[in-house]
Design a protein around this motif. Sequence first.
Motif, mmCIF file in Angstrom:
data_model
loop_
_atom_site.group_PDB
_atom_site.id
_atom_site.type_symbol
_atom_site.label_atom_id
_atom_site.label_comp_id
_atom_site.label_asym_id
_atom_site.label_seq_id
_atom_site.Cartn_x
_atom_site.Cartn_y
_atom_site.Cartn_z
ATOM 1 N N TYR A 1 6.164 -9.948 -8.537
ATOM 2 C CA TYR A 1 5.190 -10.910 -9.039
ATOM 3 C C TYR A 1 3.857 -10.807 -8.281
ATOM 4 O O TYR A 1 2.788 -11.016 -8.856
ATOM 5 N N GLU A 2 3.937 -10.484 -7.013
ATOM 6 C CA GLU A 2 2.709 -10.255 -6.251
ATOM 7 C C GLU A 2 1.986 -9.020 -6.770
ATOM 8 O O GLU A 2 0.757 -9.003 -6.876
ATOM 9 N N SER A 3 2.741 -7.996 -7.134
ATOM 10 C CA SER A 3 2.133 -6.801 -7.728
ATOM 11 C C SER A 3 1.420 -7.143 -9.038
ATOM 12 O O SER A 3 0.349 -6.611 -9.338
ATOM 13 N N MET A 4 2.003 -8.029 -9.800
ATOM 14 C CA MET A 4 1.369 -8.449 -11.051
ATOM 15 C C MET A 4 0.042 -9.168 -10.777
ATOM 16 O O MET A 4 -0.942 -8.984 -11.503
ATOM 17 N N LYS A 5 -0.007 -9.954 -9.705
ATOM 18 C CA LYS A 5 -1.266 -10.612 -9.317
ATOM 19 C C LYS A 5 -2.328 -9.577 -8.963
ATOM 20 O O LYS A 5 -3.509 -9.738 -9.294
ATOM 21 N N VAL A 6 -1.922 -8.516 -8.263
ATOM 22 C CA VAL A 6 -2.858 -7.446 -7.911
ATOM 23 C C VAL A 6 -3.431 -6.820 -9.170
ATOM 24 O O VAL A 6 -4.645 -6.616 -9.292
ATOM 25 N N LEU A 7 -2.562 -6.519 -10.142
ATOM 26 C CA LEU A 7 -3.026 -5.937 -11.402
ATOM 27 C C LEU A 7 -3.946 -6.894 -12.151
ATOM 28 O O LEU A 7 -4.933 -6.463 -12.757
ATOM 29 N N ASP A 8 -3.624 -8.186 -12.124
ATOM 30 C CA ASP A 8 -4.486 -9.181 -12.780
ATOM 31 C C ASP A 8 -5.905 -9.110 -12.222
ATOM 32 O O ASP A 8 -6.886 -9.096 -12.972
ATOM 33 N N TRP A 9 -6.006 -9.066 -10.886
ATOM 34 C CA TRP A 9 -7.346 -9.033 -10.267
ATOM 35 C C TRP A 9 -8.090 -7.756 -10.637
ATOM 36 O O TRP A 9 -9.284 -7.807 -10.978
ATOM 37 N N ILE A 10 -7.417 -6.629 -10.582
ATOM 38 C CA ILE A 10 -8.086 -5.363 -10.893
ATOM 39 C C ILE A 10 -8.606 -5.378 -12.321
ATOM 40 O O ILE A 10 -9.764 -5.020 -12.583
ATOM 41 N N HIS A 11 -7.756 -5.804 -13.248
ATOM 42 C CA HIS A 11 -8.153 -5.765 -14.663
ATOM 43 C C HIS A 11 -9.260 -6.771 -14.958
ATOM 44 O O HIS A 11 -10.217 -6.462 -15.682
ATOM 45 N N GLU A 12 -9.160 -7.963 -14.382
ATOM 46 C CA GLU A 12 -10.191 -8.983 -14.600
ATOM 47 C C GLU A 12 -11.526 -8.562 -14.009
ATOM 48 O O GLU A 12 -12.587 -8.887 -14.541
ATOM 49 N N THR A 13 -11.490 -7.810 -12.916
ATOM 50 C CA THR A 13 -12.716 -7.433 -12.211
ATOM 51 C C THR A 13 -13.367 -6.183 -12.778
ATOM 52 O O THR A 13 -14.598 -6.121 -12.912
ATOM 53 N N PHE A 14 -12.563 -5.184 -13.132
ATOM 54 C CA PHE A 14 -13.116 -3.879 -13.502
ATOM 55 C C PHE A 14 -12.768 -3.409 -14.910
ATOM 56 O O PHE A 14 -13.330 -2.408 -15.373
ATOM 57 N N GLY A 15 -11.856 -4.083 -15.583
ATOM 58 C CA GLY A 15 -11.427 -3.567 -16.880
ATOM 59 C C GLY A 15 -10.837 -2.175 -16.702
ATOM 60 O O GLY A 15 -10.032 -1.936 -15.803
ATOM 61 N N ASP A 16 -11.277 -1.250 -17.541
ATOM 62 C CA ASP A 16 -10.798 0.129 -17.451
ATOM 63 C C ASP A 16 -11.832 1.055 -16.817
ATOM 64 O O ASP A 16 -11.843 2.258 -17.077
ATOM 65 N N GLN A 17 -12.701 0.500 -15.982
ATOM 66 C CA GLN A 17 -13.732 1.307 -15.332
ATOM 67 C C GLN A 17 -13.253 1.921 -14.023
ATOM 68 O O GLN A 17 -13.980 2.673 -13.382
ATOM 69 N N VAL A 18 -12.025 1.586 -13.612
ATOM 70 C CA VAL A 18 -11.406 2.221 -12.450
ATOM 71 C C VAL A 18 -10.059 2.783 -12.877
ATOM 72 O O VAL A 18 -9.511 2.398 -13.914
ATOM 73 N N GLN A 19 -9.545 3.711 -12.091
ATOM 74 C CA GLN A 19 -8.212 4.265 -12.320
ATOM 75 C C GLN A 19 -7.236 3.540 -11.401
ATOM 76 O O GLN A 19 -7.533 3.298 -10.227
ATOM 77 N N ILE A 20 -6.082 3.178 -11.927
ATOM 78 C CA ILE A 20 -5.036 2.559 -11.121
ATOM 79 C C ILE A 20 -3.935 3.586 -10.884
ATOM 80 O O ILE A 20 -3.616 4.380 -11.767
#
Length: 316
Positions: free
Chosen positions: A228-247
């Motif tokens: 669930y913490e990993s899901m929070k990390v993904l939430d922040w990345i997507h909300e902040t950068f969309g698809d402009q970064v590679q995960i």
Amino acid sequence: MNSTSVKDLQELQALQDCRLCPRHCGVDRTQKTGFCGAGAKARIALVSLHKWEEPCLTGSDGRGAGTVFFSYCNLRCCFCQNHEISHEGFGYEVTDERLAEIFLEQQARGAATLDLVTPTHYVPEILHALKLAKAKGFHLPVVYNSGAYETEETIEALRGSVAIFLPDLKYADEESAREYSLAPDYFAVATKAIKRMYDIAGPLQFAEDGQLQKGVIIRHLVLPNHRYESMKVLDWIHETFGDQVQISLMNQYTPMYKAKEHKGMNRRLTTFEYQSVVDHAIDLGITRCYVQQGRTADTKFVPHFDGTGVERPKNA
């Protein structure tokens, strides 16, 4: 005093009152070491062509990223697979001139990128070495591969020298960061640093063959009992950068070093835990995401730190 001398003086001052990372030790590294353990000269444990980095960093023909593994670290991750060098400091000191030669040697070996692994505490030495190497024809894309526990000022100093940032985003919760890495402020610090990295590198830019030329790749290692913490990390990345970064979403957690001293950390990740995080990325609409398949949680993927490539070749 010319501009080169001014820059060299600023680099020396950084080491005499070291505040390169969020620890802000303020120690004179020409005389003693602070939290990370680094002195005034860069220390290196391994120079190699690493074929297991993300595909966009290793070349379309898979020749490998030109990794330079630096010794010591400003984090204290209890599960660190590189603990021999990050915590115990194995490695060999090199001058800035030798570091520049190493960069050029990696280019001569055919490396697709220059991959600087855990470089934070050696930024002044690295910047000087890059200047020396570029004067002799160095031109590879430089990858800054770090744990993201960085100051914005140190990241800003890399503008114009680093093309690709490869930070981890390890935790979203203060409790995890404190227990596993002795950095309770990790998420607040790392997210600011990653935003500054994006400001410098900008959106992803790929060559025709798929090699990354500029941009940010954010790694996240899924930990056991922390999906669930990993899901929070993904939430922040997507909300902040969309698809402009590679995960880069990793399932390779291996209970090494002092992991067994922490409840729930002395086991590998389950397929369900990892797949649930992957499914969350899909549900968010994330499309730029590397995922790992098969058995990657194995010590055979840990580099053998033996000092290879650090000394000058005998025929040089």
